[in-house]
Structures are given as C-alpha cells and as structure tokens.
Design an enzyme around this catalytic site. Sequence first.
Site, PDB file in Angstrom:
ATOM      1  N   ASP A  67      59.699  13.841 -85.885  1.00  0.00           N
ATOM      2  CA  ASP A  67      60.404  12.599 -85.607  1.00  0.00           C
ATOM      3  C   ASP A  67      59.856  12.095 -84.270  1.00  0.00           C
ATOM      4  O   ASP A  67      59.304  12.863 -83.475  1.00  0.00           O
ATOM      5  CB  ASP A  67      61.925  12.808 -85.582  1.00  0.00           C
ATOM      6  CG  ASP A  67      62.653  11.475 -85.790  1.00  0.00           C
ATOM      7  OD1 ASP A  67      62.012  10.412 -85.633  1.00  0.00           O
ATOM      8  OD2 ASP A  67      63.858  11.485 -86.100  1.00  0.00           O
TER       9      ASP A  67
HETATM   10  C1  BGC Z   1      64.129   8.022 -86.475  1.00  0.00           C
HETATM   11  C2  BGC Z   1      63.247   8.214 -87.697  1.00  0.00           C
HETATM   12  C3  BGC Z   1      62.184   7.132 -87.733  1.00  0.00           C
HETATM   13  C4  BGC Z   1      61.410   7.163 -86.428  1.00  0.00           C
HETATM   14  C5  BGC Z   1      60.328   6.112 -86.361  1.00  0.00           C
HETATM   15  C6  BGC Z   1      63.329   7.881 -85.205  1.00  0.00           C
HETATM   16  O1  BGC Z   1      64.127   7.548 -84.125  1.00  0.00           O
HETATM   17  O2  BGC Z   1      65.031   9.105 -86.365  1.00  0.00           O
HETATM   18  O3  BGC Z   1      63.999   8.190 -88.873  1.00  0.00           O
HETATM   19  O4  BGC Z   1      61.354   7.295 -88.841  1.00  0.00           O
HETATM   20  O5  BGC Z   1      62.299   6.943 -85.344  1.00  0.00           O
HETATM   21  O6  BGC Z   1      60.894   4.843 -86.262  1.00  0.00           O
END
Ligand code: BGC
Length: 824
Positions: A226
């Site tokens: 993530d």
């Molecule tokens: C989220 C993810 C997301 C990523 C990219 C993170 O803060 O938890 O689900 O894919 O950001 O935007």
Amino acid sequence: MSELTDDTLHALVGKLDLAQKVRLLTGADIWSTPEEPAIGLRSMTLSDGPSGVRGPVWDERDPSLNLPSATALAATWDLEMARAYGATSAAEARRKGVDIVLGPTINLQRSPLGGRHFEAFSEDPLLTGQLAAAYVRAVQEHGIAATPKHYVANDFETDRYTADVEVGDRALRELYLAPFEAAVRAGAWLVMSAYNAVRGVTMTENRLLTAPLRTEWKFDGVVVSDWTAVRSTVASANADQDLVMPGPEGPWGEELVAAVRAGTVQEAAVDAKVARLLRLAARVGALDMTDRDAPVAADGVGRSRVSHTPDTGLRVAREVAAAGMVLVRNEGELPWPSAGPGTIAVIGEAGSWPRTQGGGSATVVPDEVIGPVQGLRTALPDATIVAHPGVPVQTGIHPLPLTVMTDPYTGEPGLRARFLDGDGAELLSEHRGAGQLVYLGTVPKGAVTLELTTEYLAGPDDPETVLLGVAGIGATRMEIDGAPALDTVLTGSGEALGAALFTPGVATVPVSTDVAHVVRVRQQLEAGAAMPGLVAITLGTAGGTANPAKSIAEAVALARASDVAVVVVGTGSRTESEGFDRTTLALPGAQDELVRAVAAANPRTVVVVNSGGPVLLPWRDDVAAVLLAWFGGQQLGHALADVLLGHREPGGRLPTTWPAAESDVPVLSTTPVRGVLRYDEGIHIGYRAWLKAGARPAYPFGHGLGYTSWALTDLVVADPTVNGSVDIEVTVHNTGARAGKQVVQVYLSRAESDVDRPVRWLAGFTPVEVEAGRSVRIRIPLSPRTFAHWDENWHIEPGVFTVHVGTSSTDLPLSADTAALAAV
Ligand code: BGC
C-alpha cells in the site's frame, strides 16, 4: 497474456546488475514502475480502482466511468454482475493506459463503523471471496492485472498505518484470509500488502506474505505495498514484499543495494522479486520479447482487445446499480405503474446531489452524474416532479457546479488555476472545469501557491445569500471583487497523509447571489506536503445556511401537495470515507426528523437510502417503502427510476447486517487500545455474531424484497461427490404475477460439535430469475471447504451437518441433513 518459464525469467534477471535490479523494485513515481530498456521492459501504470479506473491523473478533463461501489455490487449476489463489472474495469483501464487496477478491496465488514465499508463487499468471507474471484478473472482475461487488497485485516481505518491486529489463527483463516485465498486461487497477478500490523509485525514485513500466500496458495505474482506502507529496508526486503510504492524515493534503493553487499539481504531474494515483477510485466504485455526467444508457454489466447464502448460501461453501471438495490420494506407502494404517479416530491439533498461513490482513493471523476431527480424526470417526462433540498447532510462544502462558474481568462464555464513560484511568477496556468481539484504528482516543480479565479454567478434556485468557501490545507486567502474576504490557515483533521483529500479544513463567507462576483483564492502549498505531491482544493458552497425547521415545513407542504413523496436520505463525505472510521451509524443532520415529518404528511412516502454501509432508520416502520440504493455510481438516478417503476426488480439482498440500534451491534469498535485492535470475537462477526447473541437487527444478512412472491420446495441433499462437495437441489417457484429475481441461500449448521461454531454459516448461493407462475429446479454445490474448520490445518469434523435453504440468514424454510461426512 504471456507466461514466462522460470528459465526465461532467470535469464532475464541475469542480464541486470544489482543496482539495476533494485531500481525496478520501487515505483518510478506515484503511479508507475520503472522501465528497463536493457531487457525490453516498459513502465507499468497502476491505478485505483476499484469501482472505476481513475488513471494517472485525477482530473475532470479525463473523466472515468463511476461504477457503483462494492457494497452495491455485493448486494447483487451475482457473479455474472461481478464479471461484467470486472470486464468494464478492464476496458476502462485499457482506455486510460492502465496496466494494473488496484482492486478489489476484499477486507471484511467486521464493524459497520469501518470507514471503507462501502469499498468492501460483505461481512461474509464466502460471498466476498466468490465476488472477488469473479472480478479478478474478468479483469485479467483482458490482459489487465487485478490487485486484491489490503492483505490482511485492514478492516478499519483508525490509526491504520500503525494499528496492530490481534487475531487468532482460526478467525484469520476462516474469515480474513479466506477472500484472499479465493482471489489468489482465481489467479490474481498482484496482492497489495496493508498498512497495519498483524500480531505485532507490520504487514509489509509479515510472515503471512510467505505462508500461506506463497507456500500454500502458490501465489506467483507481485506483492505491491500500500502507498508508503514499506518503512524498513532489511525486514521488508527479507519478507515476501516485492514492490515498494510510490517512488522514486523509498526505503529500498541504495540502502537495499548496501544491505545486499553487507549480506543482510541475500541477492537471491532480490532476484526472486525481480523475477516476479517480470512475470507480471509479461502478463500485462509490458515486456518486449520481440528481440528474445519467444515466450515458451504462451496461453494462446493473446491479449483480448476489450470491445466495450462508453455506452457499454454506462449500461453495466446502470444494471449493477439496479440489481444491487435492496428493497427492505414495501407496504404495497412499489412498483409504481409505468406511467408513474402524477406528481412526485423528491426531497433531500441527495435527491439532486447523491453520493455515487465513497471518499478517498477509490474516488474517480465521472463526466456526469444522474441523480434521483434527473433519473425520474427522464423516465417520466409528463409527471410533475418537484425537488426540495430537505435538510443539510453534507458538512463542509459542495464543489461549485460548472453552471455557476466562468473562467475570466477564456469566458468558458469553469475556473482558472495558476501555480506560482515564490516570486509570484506563473509556472502553470490552466482552465479547469470543476470546483474540486486534486493534483497528485502533477504539481509543477517550485510551485508555492495555487491560485483559483472564477466569475461566480449563483443559480436561479440558490438562496439570496450563500456561504461560499474553500476546503483544503494551508494558508488561504479569498478575495471577492478585489476585496479581502477570507484570510485563514486551513488545517485538516484525521490522518496526516491524506488529510487534504479526506478531511480538509473548510472556511466560508456569506456572499449575496443577486450579482456576479469575481472570486480569487490563493493557497500556500507547503503545508499540504504531508503526502508528497498531493494538493486537493475545493471551491464551493456550504449547505448549512438553511434553518432545518423551516426546510422541514416546506418539505412537508410539498409532500402534502404531491401524490407521492420520495425522500432521499444519506451520508456525507465526512461520514463514509477512507482515512477515518465512522463515529455513529445515525444519519447526519436532521434527516430523521425530515423523514418523520414527511411520512406524517403523506402516507405514500418512499425513502431511498443513499449510503455505502448501514445507517440507522428509526422511522422505518412508519413509511410506505424503504429502498437501499447504496453509492450507486453515476447512473444511480436512472437505475432508481428503473426500480421504482418496476422496469427492473430491486435485485439486491443485504451483503451485511443492518442494525436497528448501535448498541445492538455485537462487533462494533474499530478503535485500537494502546495501538492494538483485538478481534476477540474470533469467528463470530456479522450475522454469525448476531445469531450467537440472539439479537435481532433491523434487517438481517441476505434479506431483500422483490415485486413477486416465492416458494421453495423439494430440497434434496445429495451424498458427497467424489471431490467431496455436497450438491443440494431445490425447486424455486415464482408464485406471483410478475417475473422476478430471487437469491437462494444455503447455510450449514452443526447440531453437535466438538468445535466452537457459528450458529450457521453461508455455504452457497445462487441468484435465479423466474417468470411469473413458473418454477425452476436449481443445484448449488457446497464445496468441501464450507464444511471445514481450521485447527492448524483444515479439518472436516466427521458426522452430519444440517443444510438450511431459504432467502435470508433468518428466513430458511427448508432443512435437511447431509450424509455423515468422514473426517478429513
Ligand atoms: C489506499 C489504497 C490505494 C492507495 C493508492 C492507499 O492510501 O489504502 O487502497 O490503492 O492509497 O491510492
């Protein structure tokens, strides 16, 4: 899609030196991976997802299809819908040059307070897993990668970067890991590791990345972090973490090269990560093999060119929205005759401004949103449809619509955005056609100020005075007609990283609407730098000027003068979003008072609920009908008209339990205590916990009404098949006068057991469509896993299980025992 053999991968990796290899393991920027011309590797683009594909820019000039949120899709209980949804996402990805979709989100709805509840499918692991598998297969069939996320136990948002989940093996295996297992066994090419820790180890360093992911499930794809979740060099590199996002900065890079040289990370570990990345690249067509030996094992199918047109996408959005709507109460009001009622009052902020998606990284920018008012007006051109905004729902501001803004530089609808450097020199000047702007990685270098200018002329329905304001982060000034109107520092609340997006500060000033005003906002950018490269700013108006008592009185008068009142209630962007959990299940503002007053004035009151997850509906027994429309995507209004007018069944069944009162919810807290969130309820979440507690929710898991009546008969439970599954058969009769859809659900229970078990648990389901007065015989296979429990391994307790068949977790008219199963 091409599959490379291990030998080919090995040979490719062998062409790179250590620094080249390590470079590939951190993003090139926020949304892409590095290229490596030496081996014909191009950059791959990743994008959120999961309910539409945003693409590398967050911008109205490159709009995206806004599909209904995951809870709406899950409410269809229909794997064909999940396939259509996945295929549509792949088509959007292809259109936007995206190789990897960051979805589906398959964490479980452990508590209804979970901030990303709308983005996950269900409280049940089987339903979640089957939908996830169908979505993943459909996306990948088109050569686009899917990324089930967030591995694992990221079922809440409070302190999500640091919270440590204390959860037992059995709950992990039977609940939280189960959907990931299904998605991986369906062939997922990536998995995203979560921010949180599980049992003391942050997920990007956790052993769970190895076992069961790689060892038991044979995952051969890429574990992408993530965004910013990798915080160490050695521990994460020694774990089965493959790709660090975003980049190019990050904890691997030169530190990892040094760690390999120092022997604290083996070069073989780096090689394995690079090989997986290249395998992914081959799958999405990012590896140019023309100068090399042809891939040894090609699947022969090639990359299918997805033939979706924008119309196909809109059609899928509309179908899923209608198929997911859950009718939970209907006292003979619905469906309306196809000519509709003559006069309809549509009351509520969400009548005109529905939420079609949840907040946070899942947000996409659609080119058009059809709200309930517009949907009904389109479907019933001859009816009198009068809209009233009801009471404020949204805290903060609504972005100004295009109709009230003119770019003073060009005279076009919209505004002018200019980035300025420290000397006030212009670095970028662009026309924008939206009141809410998000720049993520696209802010010009050296910019310290963002300036927005527009000529604002309020619409004819706006009140005499509006609260005009700015949402964002940083020192902010607003001038109106050249005079200073605001000078403040906006600070966000909640988590620092995405606060500009999730929980920005807001300031407003009263502005008269009789004349046009030139509005100029200047915001300093440094303060928003917590997430590098993120700037989010909104120019808009607050709904809070109205006096709720006066608004309710007006709405009541309108309802009284109409044949039917449709009250659209819902949650605001500060209620359901990534970045924070909910603090209450109640509807925001005075919406409960509004519904009660309207229902008292017009017995034909239909309440449409526009939320991503459960909300409390204390007046639910006092209205004619209640329809849950979720965050229904950009076609929400059309789908709603389809369902109200009976052109479509309200096809949805609840994928999660809807409580009557917060105090009844058996598993509620999402707040870690001293950094630890304990999942002490073990395997008893969702309806399992409700059944165990003997508590009655407002609407149980699996519940939903349609427009016809049903009977189930002749349940037969077959002996186990050779592969150990147990098939059940049942006859489904549509006993009413209309064609309809029903979702037949199968649960298991165990009368006597040496194991702690749920009262009953979902083991199979299938949606069926049956013509009026007709019957169909259906078969539902129950896989061996549905009989198994985890105790250091999967076991089937020998003996008899009871099969229950019906149409919700509490409406199960048929039951029969299995033959005695042998121990496994
Ligand atoms: C989220 C993810 C997301 C990523 C990219 C993170 O803060 O938890 O689900 O894919 O950001 O935007």
